[in-house]
Design a protein around this motif. Structure first.
Motif, PDB file in Angstrom:
ATOM      1  N   GLU A 126       0.840  -1.190   0.000  1.00 18.27           N
ATOM      2  CA  GLU A 126       0.000   0.000   0.000  1.00 18.27           C
ATOM      3  C   GLU A 126       0.876   1.242   0.000  1.00 18.27           C
ATOM      4  N   LEU A 127       0.552   2.153  -0.892  1.00 15.01           N
ATOM      5  CA  LEU A 127       1.354   3.350  -1.098  1.00 15.01           C
ATOM      6  C   LEU A 127       0.515   4.601  -0.899  1.00 15.01           C
ATOM      7  N   LEU A 128       1.081   5.558  -0.178  1.00 14.30           N
ATOM      8  CA  LEU A 128       0.493   6.891  -0.145  1.00 14.30           C
ATOM      9  C   LEU A 128       0.923   7.593  -1.425  1.00 14.30           C
ATOM     10  N   VAL A 129      -0.046   7.934  -2.268  1.00 17.38           N
ATOM     11  CA  VAL A 129       0.219   8.639  -3.522  1.00 17.38           C
ATOM     12  C   VAL A 129      -0.236  10.076  -3.359  1.00 17.38           C
ATOM     13  N   GLY A 130       0.666  11.011  -3.612  1.00 18.65           N
ATOM     14  CA  GLY A 130       0.334  12.423  -3.482  1.00 18.65           C
ATOM     15  C   GLY A 130       0.572  13.163  -4.775  1.00 18.65           C
ATOM     16  N   ILE A 131      -0.376  13.996  -5.167  1.00 16.65           N
ATOM     17  CA  ILE A 131      -0.270  14.838  -6.361  1.00 16.65           C
ATOM     18  C   ILE A 131      -0.499  16.275  -5.931  1.00 16.65           C
ATOM     19  N   LEU A 132       0.413  17.145  -6.309  1.00 16.65           N
ATOM     20  CA  LEU A 132       0.329  18.547  -5.915  1.00 16.65           C
ATOM     21  C   LEU A 132      -0.204  19.374  -7.066  1.00 16.65           C
ATOM     22  N   GLY A 133      -1.308  20.061  -6.833  1.00 22.38           N
ATOM     23  CA  GLY A 133      -1.873  20.925  -7.851  1.00 22.38           C
ATOM     24  C   GLY A 133      -1.020  22.174  -8.049  1.00 22.38           C
ATOM     25  N   SER A 134      -1.265  22.876  -9.125  1.00 27.50           N
ATOM     26  CA  SER A 134      -0.552  24.112  -9.413  1.00 27.50           C
ATOM     27  C   SER A 134      -1.104  25.245  -8.542  1.00 27.50           C
ATOM     28  N   LEU A 135      -0.552  26.431  -8.733  1.00 28.43           N
ATOM     29  CA  LEU A 135      -1.034  27.593  -7.996  1.00 28.43           C
ATOM     30  C   LEU A 135      -2.515  27.849  -8.272  1.00 28.43           C
ATOM     31  N   ASP A 136      -2.987  27.444  -9.465  1.00 24.62           N
ATOM     32  CA  ASP A 136      -4.399  27.608  -9.810  1.00 24.62           C
ATOM     33  C   ASP A 136      -5.313  26.880  -8.835  1.00 24.62           C
ATOM     34  N   SER A 137      -4.813  25.781  -8.264  1.00 29.73           N
ATOM     35  CA  SER A 137      -5.624  25.005  -7.319  1.00 29.73           C
ATOM     36  C   SER A 137      -5.331  25.387  -5.880  1.00 29.73           C
ATOM     37  N   GLY A 138      -4.503  26.417  -5.698  1.00 29.10           N
ATOM     38  CA  GLY A 138      -4.111  26.780  -4.348  1.00 29.10           C
ATOM     39  C   GLY A 138      -3.059  25.852  -3.790  1.00 29.10           C
ATOM     40  N   ASN A 139      -2.256  25.242  -4.691  1.00 29.28           N
ATOM     41  CA  ASN A 139      -1.217  24.279  -4.296  1.00 29.28           C
ATOM     42  C   ASN A 139      -1.803  23.129  -3.471  1.00 29.28           C
ATOM     43  N   LYS A 140      -2.982  22.709  -3.848  1.00 31.17           N
ATOM     44  CA  LYS A 140      -3.660  21.657  -3.085  1.00 31.17           C
ATOM     45  C   LYS A 140      -2.939  20.331  -3.224  1.00 31.17           C
ATOM     46  N   LEU A 141      -2.856  19.609  -2.120  1.00 30.12           N
ATOM     47  CA  LEU A 141      -2.319  18.249  -2.125  1.00 30.12           C
ATOM     48  C   LEU A 141      -3.479  17.269  -2.232  1.00 30.12           C
ATOM     49  N   TYR A 142      -3.479  16.481  -3.311  1.00 36.51           N
ATOM     50  CA  TYR A 142      -4.443  15.402  -3.490  1.00 36.51           C
ATOM     51  C   TYR A 142      -3.727  14.107  -3.114  1.00 36.51           C
ATOM     52  N   SER A 143      -4.216  13.389  -2.127  1.00 32.05           N
ATOM     53  CA  SER A 143      -3.497  12.190  -1.691  1.00 32.05           C
ATOM     54  C   SER A 143      -4.464  11.110  -1.239  1.00 32.05           C
ATOM     55  N   ARG A 144      -3.992   9.894  -1.356  1.00 30.11           N
ATOM     56  CA  ARG A 144      -4.786   8.746  -0.926  1.00 30.11           C
ATOM     57  C   ARG A 144      -3.859   7.548  -0.770  1.00 30.11           C
ATOM     58  N   VAL A 145      -4.184   6.669   0.156  1.00 27.93           N
ATOM     59  CA  VAL A 145      -3.476   5.399   0.259  1.00 27.93           C
ATOM     60  C   VAL A 145      -4.049   4.463  -0.802  1.00 27.93           C
ATOM     61  N   VAL A 146      -3.195   4.021  -1.710  1.00 24.86           N
ATOM     62  CA  VAL A 146      -3.604   3.168  -2.826  1.00 24.86           C
ATOM     63  C   VAL A 146      -3.075   1.763  -2.556  1.00 24.86           C
ATOM     64  N   ARG A 147      -3.976   0.787  -2.580  1.00 25.68           N
ATOM     65  CA  ARG A 147      -3.613  -0.583  -2.229  1.00 25.68           C
ATOM     66  C   ARG A 147      -3.519  -1.471  -3.468  1.00 25.68           C
ATOM     67  N   ALA A 148      -2.992  -2.665  -3.254  1.00 21.72           N
ATOM     68  CA  ALA A 148      -2.764  -3.601  -4.361  1.00 21.72           C
ATOM     69  C   ALA A 148      -4.029  -3.766  -5.202  1.00 21.72           C
ATOM     70  N   GLY A 149      -3.869  -3.627  -6.510  1.00 21.88           N
ATOM     71  CA  GLY A 149      -4.987  -3.749  -7.433  1.00 21.88           C
ATOM     72  C   GLY A 149      -5.679  -2.441  -7.750  1.00 21.88           C
ATOM     73  N   GLU A 150      -5.361  -1.380  -6.999  1.00 12.55           N
ATOM     74  CA  GLU A 150      -5.963  -0.076  -7.240  1.00 12.55           C
ATOM     75  C   GLU A 150      -5.056   0.786  -8.115  1.00 12.55           C
ATOM     76  N   THR A 151      -5.641   1.780  -8.720  1.00 14.90           N
ATOM     77  CA  THR A 151      -4.923   2.574  -9.713  1.00 14.90           C
ATOM     78  C   THR A 151      -4.931   4.058  -9.336  1.00 14.90           C
ATOM     79  N   PHE A 152      -4.059   4.808 -10.009  1.00 18.76           N
ATOM     80  CA  PHE A 152      -3.990   6.253  -9.799  1.00 18.76           C
ATOM     81  C   PHE A 152      -3.590   6.926 -11.110  1.00 18.76           C
ATOM     82  N   LEU A 153      -3.865   8.223 -11.186  1.00 18.74           N
ATOM     83  CA  LEU A 153      -3.618   9.007 -12.393  1.00 18.74           C
ATOM     84  C   LEU A 153      -2.919  10.301 -12.008  1.00 18.74           C
ATOM     85  N   ILE A 154      -1.868  10.642 -12.744  1.00 14.26           N
ATOM     86  CA  ILE A 154      -1.110  11.858 -12.472  1.00 14.26           C
ATOM     87  C   ILE A 154      -1.013  12.685 -13.752  1.00 14.26           C
ATOM     88  N   PRO A 155      -1.652  13.848 -13.801  1.00 19.60           N
ATOM     89  CA  PRO A 155      -1.588  14.675 -15.004  1.00 19.60           C
ATOM     90  C   PRO A 155      -0.162  15.127 -15.317  1.00 19.60           C
TER      91      PRO A 155
END
Length: 224
Positions: A126-155
């Protein structure tokens, strides 16, 4: 009359700009362009190609991602790349893959892929995946613990990281829509550039004392 002229001028400008706006890479004209990694010819994008009779068929298959990487590194992780340099058959096809293995508490540090969107699947752990938005999003951190078999997307071009929050080893496989997605590791770029970023620039940007910057530079002097 003035309105009609303005409209006509606008339409002319749109028609003039249309070719550049709509331009894309040309479609391949043959099934494969197996990269000649030793080729000397100049190529604007990608690599020059081997003649098909010389390419064989190994370029269609790879077993490189089948083996786990050595996670005995300062980051506690190992990246096994499968881009065009490692898999010449991907040349001109706009795809590549990586495998990343993590020791417990291992991390794939904050980084950016300047030329590709990334999509991944956690294969183990299980991995904590974090994606940081640009200044347009207020530098928001989008994060979630992703477990085996689950997927994630990074622009494309967004800073991101992964961290093993489990008690056992973890691994993931990611794919990119580029044969050479590129990578910019944020800590390494800031503190181990060549030539170095002047210390006063970093002290002002990071709002710390010069001694802190010099300490961080020493930590990354040997790279990752």
């Amino acid at each position: 009359m003035g309105y009609s002229k303005t409209l006509a001028d606008g339409l002319f400008a749109m028609l003039f700009l249309a070719p550049s706006v709509l331009a894309t890479d040309p479609d391949p004209l043959q099934d494969f362009y197996v990269a000649d990694l030793d080729g000397k010819a100049v190529s604007v994008n990608g690599h020059t190609c081997k003649p098909m009779p010389e390419a064989g068929d190994d370029f269609l298959f790879s077993s490189k991602l089948a083996k786990a990487g050595n996670t005995s590194t300062p980051n506690g992780s190992a990246v096994t790349e499968l881009d065009v340099a490692e898999w010449p058959g991907t040349n001109t096809l706009g795809v590549s893959m990586n495998r990343v293995d993590f020791a417990p508490e291992g991390t794939n540090p904050p980084h950016i892929h300047p030329r590709a969107t990334e999509i991944g699947i956690v294969m183990k752990g299980e991995l904590l995946v974090g994606i940081l938005g640009s200044l347009d999003s207020g530098n928001k951190l989008y994060s979630r613990v992703v477990r085996a078999g689950e997927t994630f997307l990074i622009p494309r071009s967004l800073m991101h990281f992964q961290f093993n929050v489990g008690k056992t080893e973890a691994s993931m496989v990611v794919s990119f829509n580029s044969q050479n997605p590129g990578i910019v590791f944020v800590p390494l770029t800031l503190f181990s550039s060549n030539p170095p970023i002047p210390t006063p620039v970093l002290t002002k940007a990071l709002r710390v004392e010069a001694g802190v910057v010099e300490l961080l530079k020493s930590k990354f002097a040997a790279g990752f």
